[in-house]
Design an enzyme around this catalytic site. Sequence first.
Site, PDB file in Angstrom:
ATOM      1  N   SER A  82       0.692  -1.213   0.113  1.00 42.64           N
ATOM      2  CA  SER A  82      -0.024   0.030   0.081  1.00 42.64           C
ATOM      3  C   SER A  82       0.827   1.171   0.082  1.00 42.64           C
ATOM      4  CB  SER A  82      -1.046   0.003   1.067  1.00 42.64           C
ATOM      5  OG  SER A  82      -2.214   0.905   1.134  1.00 42.64           O
ATOM      6  N   GLU A  84      -9.373  -4.997  -5.753  1.00 40.94           N
ATOM      7  CA  GLU A  84      -9.364  -3.583  -4.814  1.00 40.94           C
ATOM      8  C   GLU A  84      -9.191  -2.195  -6.084  1.00 40.94           C
ATOM      9  OE1 GLU A  84      -4.981  -2.866  -3.854  1.00 40.94           O
ATOM     10  OE2 GLU A  84      -4.594  -4.940  -4.660  1.00 40.94           O
ATOM     11  N   HIS A  97      -7.394  -5.654  -0.948  1.00 46.97           N
ATOM     12  CA  HIS A  97      -6.077  -4.739  -0.805  1.00 46.97           C
ATOM     13  C   HIS A  97      -5.212  -5.572   0.105  1.00 46.97           C
ATOM     14  CE1 HIS A  97      -3.881  -1.073  -0.747  1.00 46.97           C
ATOM     15  NE2 HIS A  97      -4.051  -0.943   0.470  1.00 46.97           N
TER      16      HIS A  97
END
Length: 305
Positions: free
Chosen positions: A148, A243, A273
Site C-alpha cells: 500500500s 481492489e 487490498h
Amino acid sequence: MASAESAELRTIYQSWSDRMAAAPDMDLPTLRDLFEEWHLPTAEPTGVTYEEVDAGGRPALWCLPLDAADDRVLLYLHGGGFVVGSIATHRKLAGHLAKAVGARALVLDYRLAPEHPFPAQVQDAVAAYRWLLAQGYAPEHIATAGDSAGGNLAISTVLALRAEGVPLPAAILPMSPWLDMEHVGKTLEANADTDALVQRSVVEAMSGMFLGEDGDRRDPLANPLHCDPTGLPPCYIAAGGHETLLDNAELFHEKARAAGVDATLEITPEMQHVHPFSAGRAPEADATIAAMAAWVRPRLGLEAR
C-alpha cells in the site's frame, strides 16, 4: 472463487469501514488503534525471531528466519496511508516474506503523517537504506519491499536514492501499491463495490494528511506514476483483482516496462487490498508470497547458495 480463508480479510476490512462510517469524526489515536488489528489475519510465521534495532535514527525490527542468509535483506516499508500502521501490524507479514525468500527483513518505523508530512517518510527510508549499507550490506543484496503506502515507499525510496547517486538495491517488491495521489485512477470507481476498505473518501483524507498544505500531488517521490522509471531495478508488483488501487499497479507496471525496466505484474482474482496479509492462512496469500520469493531470490544472488 476466493477461498474462505481469504474472505476473512474482507470481513475485517468491512468491519473497519463500518466503524469509521459510524464515527465520521473519529480522532487520529482511535483510527490508529483500529488499524493495529491489521496483524490479526496473518498467522504467526514459524521459525522466525525478531530483534529491535535503531536504523538510521528510527526504530526498526529485524525479522530473522532460521537458516536465512544473514547478508541478504529486505527493507520492508509498512502500509497504512502514511498515517496508520506500524512495526507491530506488519511484523508477521514481513516475517512470512523473509522466510520464503531466505533472507532477513528490516521493518522500519518511519515517521507518520500528519505530524510528519511528506517527504519525512521517504527521508526515513533513505536513511535506513544508508544505514544498511553502513552495516556492510551490499546494494545488490538488498531489495525494498512494502504494501500500500509502503509499496509507494518501496519505489519512491529507490527514486530518491537514484537522485542522490547512491547505489541502488537489486529489486523492488511493491504489494498493492498506493501511488495515485491525484485520485484519477479508473478502478477507484470501477472496483468501489468490491473493495471493502479503500474508498475515495479514505484516500482523499489520507493523501491530504500525507501531503500537507504544500505537497504536490504530482511530485514523483509522492506519486511515482509521474516518475521516470528508466534505470530502476527489476520490480515484482502484486495486487488483488477486487481492489480500488488495482490500476495503480497496472499503470506503474506499464510505465516501467515502457522504460525498459524488468517488471512483472501479478493480479490475483477476487482478492482484497494487500491480500498477502492472509499469509499462513489463505492459499492465495501464500501463493503470492511464494511467487515473489521465487522471483527475487536469483536477483539477490540466493539461488547459488
